[in-house]
Write a protein that holds these residues in place. Sequence first.
Motif, mmCIF file in Angstrom:
data_model
loop_
_atom_site.group_PDB
_atom_site.id
_atom_site.type_symbol
_atom_site.label_atom_id
_atom_site.label_comp_id
_atom_site.label_asym_id
_atom_site.label_seq_id
_atom_site.Cartn_x
_atom_site.Cartn_y
_atom_site.Cartn_z
ATOM 1 N N ASP A 38 0.870 -1.174 0.000
ATOM 2 C CA ASP A 38 0.000 0.000 0.000
ATOM 3 C C ASP A 38 0.909 1.227 0.000
ATOM 4 O O ASP A 38 1.517 1.557 1.016
ATOM 5 C CB ASP A 38 -0.903 -0.022 1.234
ATOM 6 C CG ASP A 38 -1.841 1.168 1.306
ATOM 7 O OD1 ASP A 38 -1.979 1.911 0.313
ATOM 8 O OD2 ASP A 38 -2.445 1.357 2.382
ATOM 9 N N GLU A 80 -2.134 0.558 -4.630
ATOM 10 C CA GLU A 80 -1.809 -0.779 -4.126
ATOM 11 C C GLU A 80 -1.191 -1.574 -5.255
ATOM 12 O O GLU A 80 -1.723 -1.592 -6.366
ATOM 13 C CB GLU A 80 -3.049 -1.504 -3.617
ATOM 14 C CG GLU A 80 -3.440 -1.120 -2.234
ATOM 15 C CD GLU A 80 -4.466 -2.062 -1.643
ATOM 16 O OE1 GLU A 80 -5.010 -2.925 -2.371
ATOM 17 O OE2 GLU A 80 -4.726 -1.933 -0.450
ATOM 18 N N ARG A 141 0.726 -8.037 3.826
ATOM 19 C CA ARG A 141 0.504 -6.630 3.470
ATOM 20 C C ARG A 141 1.538 -5.765 4.168
ATOM 21 O O ARG A 141 1.949 -6.057 5.288
ATOM 22 C CB ARG A 141 -0.880 -6.167 3.908
ATOM 23 C CG ARG A 141 -2.028 -6.871 3.220
ATOM 24 C CD ARG A 141 -3.373 -6.290 3.638
ATOM 25 N NE ARG A 141 -3.667 -5.055 2.957
ATOM 26 C CZ ARG A 141 -4.256 -4.976 1.763
ATOM 27 N NH1 ARG A 141 -4.591 -6.081 1.126
ATOM 28 N NH2 ARG A 141 -4.504 -3.820 1.213
#
Length: 158
Positions: A38, A80, A141
């Motif tokens: 991100d 992203e 992530r």
Amino acid sequence: MIRYAFPLAILTLAAAPAAAEGNTAGCTATTTHRLIVDIRGLRASTGGVRVQLYDEAGFLEKGRWLARVEAPAGGRRSVEVCIPVPHPGTYGIAVRHDANANGKSDSGDGGAFSRDPKLSILRLKPAFAQVAIPLGAGTSRVAVTMNYRHGLSVGPER
């Protein structure tokens, strides 16, 4: 060393934030291990971003990345990107924002690393230990904040 170069592919994620929705690129449905990066704080919504995955042995050495994905900023200030990971382990992420999409590093371009290490005009490249992140099996992530030059200092967009 195995190097991965994957074509851009759109991957729709239900959990993707609205600001970055539709901008996830880099993995396919068959990618076993992946990292969703991100990218936050783009100075401009123009140009593109390049995300590179490194292991400690090749960290920031030209051509020694393990995987590399390029994606357009697409009119957004956050993007992203999904980058394939060869296997669980410890890796570092380097991100570059080519704001004017000329393929060259200019003073208006930005950079970021996993774990958001503090950068300075005299130290633009952190040590691997400062950016190292453990990645397990499946999907992981990480969020990174872009840094840009502000006169003689380097930091997030103000």
